[in-house]
Design an enzyme around this catalytic site. Structure first.
Site, PDB file in Angstrom:
ATOM      1  N   GLY C  55       0.815  -1.197   0.000  1.00  0.00           N
ATOM      2  CA  GLY C  55       0.000   0.000   0.000  1.00  0.00           C
ATOM      3  C   GLY C  55       0.855   1.257   0.000  1.00  0.00           C
ATOM      4  O   GLY C  55       2.028   1.227   0.366  1.00  0.00           O
ATOM      5  N   SER C  56       0.268   2.377  -0.387  1.00  0.00           N
ATOM      6  CA  SER C  56       0.945   3.669  -0.316  1.00  0.00           C
ATOM      7  C   SER C  56       0.645   4.338   1.024  1.00  0.00           C
ATOM      8  O   SER C  56      -0.072   3.790   1.848  1.00  0.00           O
ATOM      9  CB  SER C  56       0.488   4.560  -1.464  1.00  0.00           C
ATOM     10  OG  SER C  56       0.879   3.994  -2.684  1.00  0.00           O
ATOM     11  N   GLY C  57       1.239   5.509   1.224  1.00  0.00           N
ATOM     12  CA  GLY C  57       1.028   6.230   2.470  1.00  0.00           C
ATOM     13  C   GLY C  57       2.092   5.920   3.505  1.00  0.00           C
ATOM     14  O   GLY C  57       2.019   6.390   4.638  1.00  0.00           O
ATOM     15  N   HIS C  58       3.080   5.106   3.121  1.00  0.00           N
ATOM     16  CA  HIS C  58       4.154   4.698   4.024  1.00  0.00           C
ATOM     17  C   HIS C  58       5.509   5.214   3.538  1.00  0.00           C
ATOM     18  O   HIS C  58       6.540   4.624   3.846  1.00  0.00           O
ATOM     19  CB  HIS C  58       4.232   3.172   4.092  1.00  0.00           C
ATOM     20  CG  HIS C  58       2.991   2.526   4.589  1.00  0.00           C
ATOM     21  ND1 HIS C  58       2.518   2.725   5.863  1.00  0.00           N
ATOM     22  CD2 HIS C  58       2.118   1.664   4.002  1.00  0.00           C
ATOM     23  CE1 HIS C  58       1.406   2.014   6.026  1.00  0.00           C
ATOM     24  NE2 HIS C  58       1.139   1.374   4.909  1.00  0.00           N
ATOM     25  N   ASP C 111      -2.092  -7.811   1.152  1.00  0.00           N
ATOM     26  CA  ASP C 111      -0.946  -8.041   0.280  1.00  0.00           C
ATOM     27  C   ASP C 111      -0.805  -9.509  -0.078  1.00  0.00           C
ATOM     28  O   ASP C 111      -0.501  -9.861  -1.221  1.00  0.00           O
ATOM     29  CB  ASP C 111       0.340  -7.562   0.970  1.00  0.00           C
ATOM     30  CG  ASP C 111       0.299  -6.097   1.328  1.00  0.00           C
ATOM     31  OD1 ASP C 111       1.045  -5.322   0.721  1.00  0.00           O
ATOM     32  OD2 ASP C 111      -0.512  -5.715   2.198  1.00  0.00           O
ATOM     33  N   HIS C 218      -0.309   0.050  10.037  1.00  0.00           N
ATOM     34  CA  HIS C 218      -1.490   0.817   9.676  1.00  0.00           C
ATOM     35  C   HIS C 218      -2.181   1.334  10.906  1.00  0.00           C
ATOM     36  O   HIS C 218      -3.253   1.883  10.838  1.00  0.00           O
ATOM     37  CB  HIS C 218      -2.452  -0.040   8.874  1.00  0.00           C
ATOM     38  CG  HIS C 218      -1.749  -0.702   7.763  1.00  0.00           C
ATOM     39  ND1 HIS C 218      -1.250  -1.967   7.877  1.00  0.00           N
ATOM     40  CD2 HIS C 218      -1.372  -0.248   6.564  1.00  0.00           C
ATOM     41  CE1 HIS C 218      -0.626  -2.264   6.769  1.00  0.00           C
ATOM     42  NE2 HIS C 218      -0.669  -1.241   5.954  1.00  0.00           N
TER      43      HIS C 218
END
Ligand SMILES: Nc1ncnc2c1ncn2[C@@H]1O[C@H](COP(=O)(O)OP(=O)(O)O)[C@@H](O)[C@H]1O
Ligand SMILES: Nc1ncnc2c1ncn2[C@@H]1O[C@H](COP(=O)(O)OP(=O)(O)O)[C@@H](O)[C@H]1O
Ligand SMILES: [Mg+2]
Ligand SMILES: [Mg+2]
Ligand SMILES: [Mg+2]
Ligand SMILES: [Mg+2]
Lengths: 331, 220, 331, 220
Positions: C55-58, C111, C218
């Site tokens: 995922g993005s945002g990391h 994932d 998360h």
């Protein structure tokens, strides 16, 4: 509410962080003398030493940039406070490999005071040292003395450090540092304050829907409060002010740095950079080099600094030269 | 000479200043939050600690040497603008020709004037600029005037402390033109300058320290 | 209170951040196909390709580690969400230079699902791909399936990437990745929540004087809430749990990573690392390599991940090999 | 055959599901905040949008082809666990032998069963584990039972929707054993599972979409 920071006793923050920093990069740096951050392997005799000073609490700045190809010694002060002249003088003595020392100082009241006192003492001792002052924050107005030194220290350390590493004379290194300095401009934006790690106090107050353009590194309130804007709008406002101040013309080549203040994410910095890139492209200005990341932070403050610098072939060559500084490795 | 000052009197003046800063350091940091970074009290605490050490038993017998040591030690506080200026002040005092074994009010004024002269090499700030100079300059002027008028040391110190306090209080209505606060410009009005406030506290401390040293009551 | 993030429309965050990222590192990476982050210069034919997803945002994780000596392609999903199988399959096709593809997957529900579907499709197409799952978060308990993949992706990318770059076979690269994976352990600590950049909602709630050990990337609430502790106490608790789980014995050689969650400062990470260093030294365990910084973040969450890994000579050699990944340059 | 389903009926079932998700997506994201990352509504929105596109004018006439396309498109949502599973569900449906031009309740059950079988290759979650399976499995069982009992398609769909709703509501008292929520364990009790909730919404949408398609009133 207690401060949510991983620290021990507030008065030990600086020695403990320096110890941890040195232990985490044993191949690049070590602590020497009165907690000076120095290169693990000193430069060869006959080369110019490069020294800087500044308050702590802005990690990785400034000590993160000690290493081959950048700084020889960084003198770290207390949280947000300049180190005093005695330790600066000690650093200059240690960084004198026979060709003199370039002392890079960011224009902040405390740093400059300390640096001036240091310079006086150094000269009294007969040391060969020259000072380069960075002051690229256009929020200070038109008087250069009022413009603070922000993330522009990074290219100045880099190009002057490379010139020194390549055997340039003290005058050459000074000229490079000053040329870089004259050709750069920065503006800072803040949206959220940080807490002072020693006191737990918020550094400034900002409304829930406000942002401030022209913010300082220590969170001293700047001048341009306004309602929150989108990333694109913010980038446009800030970039236009910088381009105007530096009088950039189409065809010129720029280095761009987007520096995160601490809590602002790299995600956001990329989104801002994207808009900067688009605008420059539309204006026919060449974005030849860039850096997006956290180079000088103010605790968990949210916001960013945008820096632009006009480059020439020599500055680009020096910018591209290798470095093994822990937080600025260039292959 | 009952009214003279020795190195040990000076040490007690320093101790008085230290006590005065210690009692108010939280307030000083609070003042520094308004237009600065909130550390002024902490820096002053460290500075007065080092001043005391420089005059502690075991330090040089010679006032000049003590002052030189004190200046260097305060410069080494790593506390930003105020410790650099305060360190310069004490270093500069050591250069005063009057800095002998036992000194009178006039010599004391000369010592402080030498300190001020050294500071003026480092800052262009003058009274009106909303810095420590707003307290320091009138205090030293008052000291000089008292000495010239033939007043005793304690009287001269009291005049100085009164002038420092008035100067510090007046900074509330000024606009900062030096230091971190400068960028805030007009917004600094309404807040008393932390550096001027600590200078005023130090002069109060000098008085009480000297009084204690001489065993004098407040109404000399 | 409006979210204080520099974004434009929430649904554009991911494409815009990827665009900015690619524009800021044109020499190292480029976007290809359906917004896949790929090396600017593809690997030579006959070498194993290394692909990851997440995922993005990391940021900078995971795409920040695409580059020579590390990843060939990173498939970035939406904010905190795995990318679907179609783009993963596309990436694997592109990263197949004739010697097969190593697909490195962090153990998170979404994932793994996506990766499994991808593997099935890839096999149906006859692609030569093997999957390495990382799951080193000891907060998950004793069942390896319940252990999430945290910052341990970094050494796995690094050593497997180096092995691939040096011409190792797919089986060799897989063996290296799995050996690294078996020998590492991570535990995460959180003290402050982040806001979800798409919704503006805080991700979890934590009392003003609380911290949580066993936090996920998360921000899914973990298990160990306790009162705030000092840096030293926190480092001790976390390190002891890790050493016990990995059964580290005196004389063994460790790699240590301290990863900042976002708002926690490098200053604090250094203070924590310092204590880790002291404890290991006292126990006679050798800290042979380390990294302190932000490698995988969760927006402006405050906290950190501590990772330890048992190293052998080959893993150290691969860890030290060069890389030009934008956020992990090794000279 | 009045009760049969064509590709176009299926398209309207999808449209119904999409409408139902659209109306509730904020609630779904809210539910996902309790033990997840708050994005479930957004992901489902994207998923149903792609489902609709896969059946939009211009898409294949063949139901099988449409379902295959739908599955691939939903897999491509990049929305984490739920889009992968939902995509697998639709891809799997395309493999059902019964997937012809006009189908009855029993064929419909077979199609959904094929979708479920494909999902079961990707997840071991079963009813009781607090996932979308808690709604999906009983819904498909109810569909099969209705078909076996000779009920009409709309009756069968209503039974399925009822079972899905009951299954989703029952997740409130369960402990999560799969997905992000798993790490929270016991703490997930008291919150309804977002994935199960959206499955229930989709089945409600299938009903209303099919009713609209057939112009039938609620009391068939
Ligand atoms: N250039 C200057 N000249 C005189 N006084 C100054 C100057 N700069 C700062 N000061 C004094 O220092 C005070 C701030 O001290 P302090 O907070 O300890 O240092 P810093 O500003 O570096 O944090 C100000 O209130 C002002 O009185
Ligand atoms: N392994 C699994 N098997 C079945 N359903 C799952 C599984 N993992 C997650 N889910 C379902 O997905 C839902 C969460 O979906 P969503 O929030 O869109 O994805 P993510 O958890 O990746 O953010 C959960 O409520 C649950 O119903
Ligand atoms: Mg940070
Ligand atoms: Mg201050
Ligand atoms: Mg950060
Ligand atoms: Mg979710």
């Amino acid at each position: 509410m207690p401060m949510k920071k991983f620290i021990n006793r507030p008065e030990n923050i600086v020695p403990e962080l320096l110890e941890g920093f040195a232990l985490s990069h044993p191949k690049q740096i070590r602590l020497t003398g009165s907690n000076l951050v120095a290169r693990a392997t000193p430069k060869a005799k006959g080369k110019v030493g490069v020294v800087t000073l500044g308050g702590s609490g802005h990690e990785p700045g400034l000590s993160g940039f000690v290493g081959e190809g950048m700084l020889d010694i960084s003198v770290a002060g207390e949280i947000f406070a300049a180190p005093g002249a005695p330790r600066c003088l000690e650093a200059i003595r240690l960084a004198d490999y026979g060709a003199g020392v370039l002392f890079i100082v960011l224009n902040h009241a405390g740093d400059v005071l300390s640096a001036n006192i240091t310079m006086e003492m150094a000269k009294r001792e007969g040391l060969n040292v020259k000072m380069a002052l960075t002051h690229e924050d256009i929020a200070g107005g038109s008087n250069p003395e009022d413009r603070r030194g922000l993330v522009g220290f990074l290219p100045v350390y880099k190009v002057a450090g490379a010139a020194a590493e390549q055997g340039g004379s003290l005058d050459t290194c000074l000229e490079i540092a000053e040329r870089m300095g004259r050709n750069m401009r920065t503006l800072a934006v803040a949206v959220q304050t940080a807490t002072h790690p020693s006191t737990g106090q918020p550094i400034f107050e900002l409304g829930d829907d406000e942002m401030e353009i022209g913010m300082g590194q220590h969170g001293e309130a700047g001048t341009g409060r306004m309602k929150l804007k989108t990333a694109d709008e913010t980038a446009e406002i800030v970039l236009e002010m910088l381009l105007k101040d530096l009088e950039v013309k189409p065809g010129e080549e720029l280095l761009v740095i987007v520096n995160g203040a601490g809590a602002t994410t790299l995600m956001e910095l990329f989104i801002l950079f994207r808009r900067v890139h688009q605008i420059l492209k539309a204006k026919g200005i060449k974005l030849v080099r860039s850096q997006v990341g956290e180079f000088i932070t103010t605790q968990e403050q949210a916001g960013f600094q945008l820096m632009i610098a006009r480059m020439d072939a020599e500055l680009i060559r020096l910018w591209d030269a290798p470095s093994n500084a822990p937080y600025f490795v260039v292959r | 000479m009952k009214d003279g000052i020795t190195r040990d009197d000076f040490a007690r003046m320093i101790a008085g200043a230290a006590a005065s800063i210690r009692a108010q350091h939280a307030m000083l940091s609070q003042l520094d939050c308004a237009a600065g970074d909130g550390d002024h009290g902490t820096t002053m605490l460290r500075a007065v600690e080092r001043l005391e050490k420089s005059f502690a038993p075991g330090s040089p017998e010679d006032l000049k040497a003590c002052l030189r040591e004190a200046g260097w030690n305060v410069l080494g506080v790593d506390g930003g603008a105020s410790s650099s200026l305060l360190g310069t002040f004490f270093s500069g005092m050591a250069d005063a020709p009057a800095c002998g074994a036992s000194i009178g009010a006039s010599d004391l004024a000369a010592i402080f004037e030498a300190g001020l002269a050294a500071m003026r090499k480092q800052t262009k700030a003058e009274p009106g600029d909303k810095t420590m100079m707003d307290a320091l300059v009138p205090a030293i002027q008052a000291l000089r005037a008292a000495a010239d008028a033939g007043k005793s040391v304690i009287e001269a110190l009291r005049d100085a402390a009164g002038a420092a306090r008035a100067g510090a209080e007046a900074t509330r209505n000024l606009t900062a033109r030096y230091g971190r606060a400068k960028l805030l410009g007009e917004k600094t009005r309404g807040h008393q300058d932390p550096g001027a406030t600590s200078m005023s506290l130090m002069f109060e401390g000098f008085c009480s320290g000297f009084e204690e040293s001489k065993g004098e009551s407040g109404n000399a």
